[in-house]
Motif scaffolding. Structure first.
Motif, PDB file in Angstrom:
ATOM      1  N   GLY A 184      78.551 106.230   1.555  1.00  2.88           N
ATOM      2  CA  GLY A 184      78.352 105.932   0.146  1.00  2.88           C
ATOM      3  C   GLY A 184      78.644 107.095  -0.775  1.00  2.88           C
ATOM      4  N   ALA A 185      79.250 108.151  -0.270  1.00  3.24           N
ATOM      5  CA  ALA A 185      79.540 109.329  -1.093  1.00  3.24           C
ATOM      6  C   ALA A 185      80.714 109.042  -2.020  1.00  3.24           C
ATOM      7  CB  ALA A 185      79.853 110.523  -0.201  1.00  3.24           C
ATOM      8  N   SER A 186      80.523 109.292  -3.312  1.00  2.00           N
ATOM      9  CA  SER A 186      81.586 109.007  -4.279  1.00  2.00           C
ATOM     10  C   SER A 186      81.946 110.200  -5.153  1.00  2.00           C
ATOM     11  CB  SER A 186      81.178 107.837  -5.176  1.00  2.00           C
ATOM     12  OG  SER A 186      80.055 108.195  -5.951  1.00  2.00           O
ATOM     13  N   LEU A 187      81.227 111.299  -5.036  1.00  2.22           N
ATOM     14  CA  LEU A 187      81.519 112.487  -5.831  1.00  2.22           C
ATOM     15  C   LEU A 187      82.349 113.437  -4.993  1.00  2.22           C
ATOM     16  CD1 LEU A 187      78.872 111.257  -7.040  1.00  2.22           C
ATOM     17  CD2 LEU A 187      78.326 113.541  -7.788  1.00  2.22           C
ATOM     18  N   TYR A 212      75.216 112.051  -5.501  1.00  2.00           N
ATOM     19  CA  TYR A 212      74.796 112.895  -6.620  1.00  2.00           C
ATOM     20  C   TYR A 212      73.675 113.858  -6.216  1.00  2.00           C
ATOM     21  CZ  TYR A 212      72.513 114.372 -10.876  1.00  2.00           C
ATOM     22  OH  TYR A 212      71.931 115.142 -11.844  1.00  2.00           O
ATOM     23  N   LEU A 213      72.616 113.327  -5.619  1.00  2.00           N
ATOM     24  CA  LEU A 213      71.480 114.186  -5.262  1.00  2.00           C
ATOM     25  C   LEU A 213      71.865 115.226  -4.217  1.00  2.00           C
ATOM     26  CD1 LEU A 213      68.567 111.592  -5.157  1.00  2.00           C
ATOM     27  CD2 LEU A 213      69.072 113.277  -6.941  1.00  2.00           C
ATOM     28  N   CYS A 214      72.743 114.858  -3.312  1.00  2.84           N
ATOM     29  CA  CYS A 214      73.187 115.817  -2.297  1.00  2.84           C
ATOM     30  C   CYS A 214      74.023 116.929  -2.929  1.00  2.84           C
ATOM     31  CB  CYS A 214      73.974 115.110  -1.205  1.00  2.84           C
ATOM     32  SG  CYS A 214      72.955 114.016  -0.185  1.00  2.84           S
ATOM     33  N   ALA A 215      74.866 116.589  -3.889  1.00  2.34           N
ATOM     34  CA  ALA A 215      75.658 117.612  -4.581  1.00  2.34           C
ATOM     35  C   ALA A 215      74.736 118.568  -5.322  1.00  2.34           C
ATOM     36  CB  ALA A 215      76.635 116.958  -5.553  1.00  2.34           C
ATOM     37  N   ARG A 216      73.764 118.019  -6.001  1.00  2.71           N
ATOM     38  CA  ARG A 216      72.817 118.848  -6.751  1.00  2.71           C
ATOM     39  C   ARG A 216      72.017 119.751  -5.811  1.00  2.71           C
ATOM     40  NH1 ARG A 216      67.969 115.855  -9.101  1.00  2.71           N
ATOM     41  NH2 ARG A 216      67.316 116.298  -6.992  1.00  2.71           N
ATOM     42  N   ASP A 217      71.558 119.190  -4.703  1.00  2.00           N
ATOM     43  CA  ASP A 217      70.730 119.949  -3.766  1.00  2.00           C
ATOM     44  C   ASP A 217      71.534 120.887  -2.877  1.00  2.00           C
ATOM     45  OD1 ASP A 217      68.600 118.609  -4.845  1.00  2.00           O
ATOM     46  OD2 ASP A 217      68.309 117.279  -3.123  1.00  2.00           O
ATOM     47  N   ASN A 218      72.849 120.722  -2.848  1.00  5.37           N
ATOM     48  CA  ASN A 218      73.702 121.536  -1.980  1.00  5.37           C
ATOM     49  C   ASN A 218      74.315 122.719  -2.732  1.00  5.37           C
ATOM     50  OD1 ASN A 218      74.707 121.758   0.730  1.00  5.37           O
ATOM     51  ND2 ASN A 218      76.734 121.281  -0.062  1.00  5.37           N
ATOM     52  N   TRP A 219      73.805 123.029  -3.883  1.00  7.00           N
ATOM     53  CA  TRP A 219      74.277 124.162  -4.674  1.00  7.00           C
ATOM     54  C   TRP A 219      75.712 123.999  -5.163  1.00  7.00           C
ATOM     55  CZ3 TRP A 219      70.353 127.098  -6.092  1.00  7.00           C
ATOM     56  CH2 TRP A 219      69.232 127.126  -5.274  1.00  7.00           C
ATOM     57  N   GLN A 270      85.567 102.030  -2.210  1.00  3.72           N
ATOM     58  CA  GLN A 270      86.098 103.213  -1.533  1.00  3.72           C
ATOM     59  C   GLN A 270      84.984 104.061  -0.927  1.00  3.72           C
ATOM     60  OE1 GLN A 270      88.438 105.169  -4.515  1.00  3.72           O
ATOM     61  NE2 GLN A 270      90.045 103.615  -4.467  1.00  3.72           N
ATOM     62  N   ALA A 271      83.816 104.088  -1.572  1.00  2.15           N
ATOM     63  CA  ALA A 271      82.721 104.950  -1.123  1.00  2.15           C
ATOM     64  C   ALA A 271      81.930 104.367   0.042  1.00  2.15           C
ATOM     65  CB  ALA A 271      81.767 105.227  -2.289  1.00  2.15           C
ATOM     66  N   VAL A 272      82.048 103.074   0.271  1.00  5.83           N
ATOM     67  CA  VAL A 272      81.234 102.414   1.293  1.00  5.83           C
ATOM     68  C   VAL A 272      81.303 103.124   2.644  1.00  5.83           C
ATOM     69  CG1 VAL A 272      81.080 100.318   2.694  1.00  5.83           C
ATOM     70  CG2 VAL A 272      81.170 100.150   0.225  1.00  5.83           C
ATOM     71  N   ASP A 273      82.473 103.566   3.047  1.00  9.20           N
ATOM     72  CA  ASP A 273      82.591 104.199   4.363  1.00  9.20           C
ATOM     73  C   ASP A 273      82.844 105.705   4.290  1.00  9.20           C
ATOM     74  OD1 ASP A 273      85.139 104.062   3.390  1.00  9.20           O
ATOM     75  OD2 ASP A 273      86.038 103.214   5.189  1.00  9.20           O
ATOM     76  N   LYS A 274      82.677 106.296   3.108  1.00  6.20           N
ATOM     77  CA  LYS A 274      82.866 107.742   2.954  1.00  6.20           C
ATOM     78  C   LYS A 274      81.549 108.457   3.225  1.00  6.20           C
ATOM     79  CE  LYS A 274      87.054 107.266   1.343  1.00  6.20           C
ATOM     80  NZ  LYS A 274      88.166 107.352   2.191  1.00  6.20           N
ATOM     81  N   LEU A 275      81.558 109.358   4.198  1.00  8.98           N
ATOM     82  CA  LEU A 275      80.344 110.073   4.561  1.00  8.98           C
ATOM     83  C   LEU A 275      80.136 111.292   3.676  1.00  8.98           C
ATOM     84  CD1 LEU A 275      80.532 109.992   8.458  1.00  8.98           C
ATOM     85  CD2 LEU A 275      79.407 108.386   6.903  1.00  8.98           C
ATOM     86  N   CYS A 276      78.901 111.499   3.296  1.00  5.94           N
ATOM     87  CA  CYS A 276      78.517 112.645   2.484  1.00  5.94           C
ATOM     88  C   CYS A 276      78.615 113.919   3.322  1.00  5.94           C
ATOM     89  CB  CYS A 276      77.093 112.446   1.976  1.00  5.94           C
ATOM     90  SG  CYS A 276      76.436 113.830   1.030  1.00  5.94           S
ATOM     91  N   SER A 277      79.178 114.957   2.746  1.00  2.51           N
ATOM     92  CA  SER A 277      79.329 116.233   3.446  1.00  2.51           C
ATOM     93  C   SER A 277      77.988 116.890   3.741  1.00  2.51           C
ATOM     94  CB  SER A 277      80.187 117.187   2.613  1.00  2.51           C
ATOM     95  OG  SER A 277      81.477 116.661   2.446  1.00  2.51           O
ATOM     96  N   ARG A 278      76.961 116.532   3.005  1.00  2.00           N
ATOM     97  CA  ARG A 278      75.650 117.149   3.210  1.00  2.00           C
ATOM     98  C   ARG A 278      74.761 116.332   4.139  1.00  2.00           C
ATOM     99  NH1 ARG A 278      70.419 117.324   0.695  1.00  2.00           N
ATOM    100  NH2 ARG A 278      69.508 119.378   1.046  1.00  2.00           N
ATOM    101  N   CYS A 279      74.509 115.057   3.803  1.00  2.00           N
ATOM    102  CA  CYS A 279      73.538 114.261   4.565  1.00  2.00           C
ATOM    103  C   CYS A 279      74.178 113.403   5.655  1.00  2.00           C
ATOM    104  CB  CYS A 279      72.721 113.377   3.635  1.00  2.00           C
ATOM    105  SG  CYS A 279      73.645 111.975   2.944  1.00  2.00           S
ATOM    106  N   LYS A 280      75.499 113.253   5.605  1.00  2.00           N
ATOM    107  CA  LYS A 280      76.270 112.472   6.586  1.00  2.00           C
ATOM    108  C   LYS A 280      76.038 110.967   6.496  1.00  2.00           C
ATOM    109  CE  LYS A 280      77.721 116.399   8.142  1.00  2.00           C
ATOM    110  NZ  LYS A 280      78.622 117.073   7.262  1.00  2.00           N
ATOM    111  N   PHE A 281      75.392 110.488   5.422  1.00  2.00           N
ATOM    112  CA  PHE A 281      75.230 109.052   5.200  1.00  2.00           C
ATOM    113  C   PHE A 281      76.433 108.531   4.421  1.00  2.00           C
ATOM    114  CE2 PHE A 281      70.725 109.833   6.033  1.00  2.00           C
ATOM    115  CZ  PHE A 281      70.384 108.695   6.753  1.00  2.00           C
TER     116      PHE A 281
END
Length: 124
Positions: free
Chosen positions: A71-74, A87-94, A58-69
């Motif tokens: 693989g986002a699964s959170l 994970y790292l984007c969530a942590r770094d995005n406050w 499911q995450a393969v084509d899901k874009l991260c709200s922060r980095c836009k890459f």
């Protein structure tokens, strides 16, 4: 974009040769521990992670709200919120990351989640 993504283009990934419509029974998945632990629907049952294959697919084509890459699964635990993170984007995005329940709230919803927690404690 922060430098932490340079060492891993896709934190949750499937090998390039893996056909997405194939059976996942005997496939090997490589993910960061934090990405798996913080993903909804992934849990430890005995000595095996359950729900990992489905989450990766499911995450393969899901874009991260922060980095836009991809693989986002959170995902934000707030109802009807579509924010997704690595994970790292969530942590770094406050994002608010609750280490007791392994849930996250995006920056927009973290204040309301904190207020809900405080109200729940006061009502106890």
């Amino acid at each position: 974009m922060s430098n932490h993504m340079s060492s891993c283009d896709m934190p949750m990934s499937v090998p390039n040769s893996f056909p997405l419509d194939a059976s996942v029974d005997n496939k090997e998945f490589w993910v960061h521990e934090e990405c798996a632990v913080w993903s909804k629907n992934v849990y430890l049952f005995g000595h095996r992670l359950r729900g990992l294959e489905e989450t990766v697919l499911q995450a393969v084509d899901k874009l991260c709200s922060r980095c836009k890459f991809p693989g986002a699964s959170l995902s934000c635990a707030s109802d009807n919120c579509s924010e997704l993170y690595h994970y790292l984007c969530a942590r770094d995005n406050w994002c608010h990351m609750d280490e007791d329940t392994y849930t996250i709230y995006c920056p927009q919803h973290k204040l309301s989640s904190h207020c809900d927690e405080q109200q729940s404690i006061q009502n106890s």
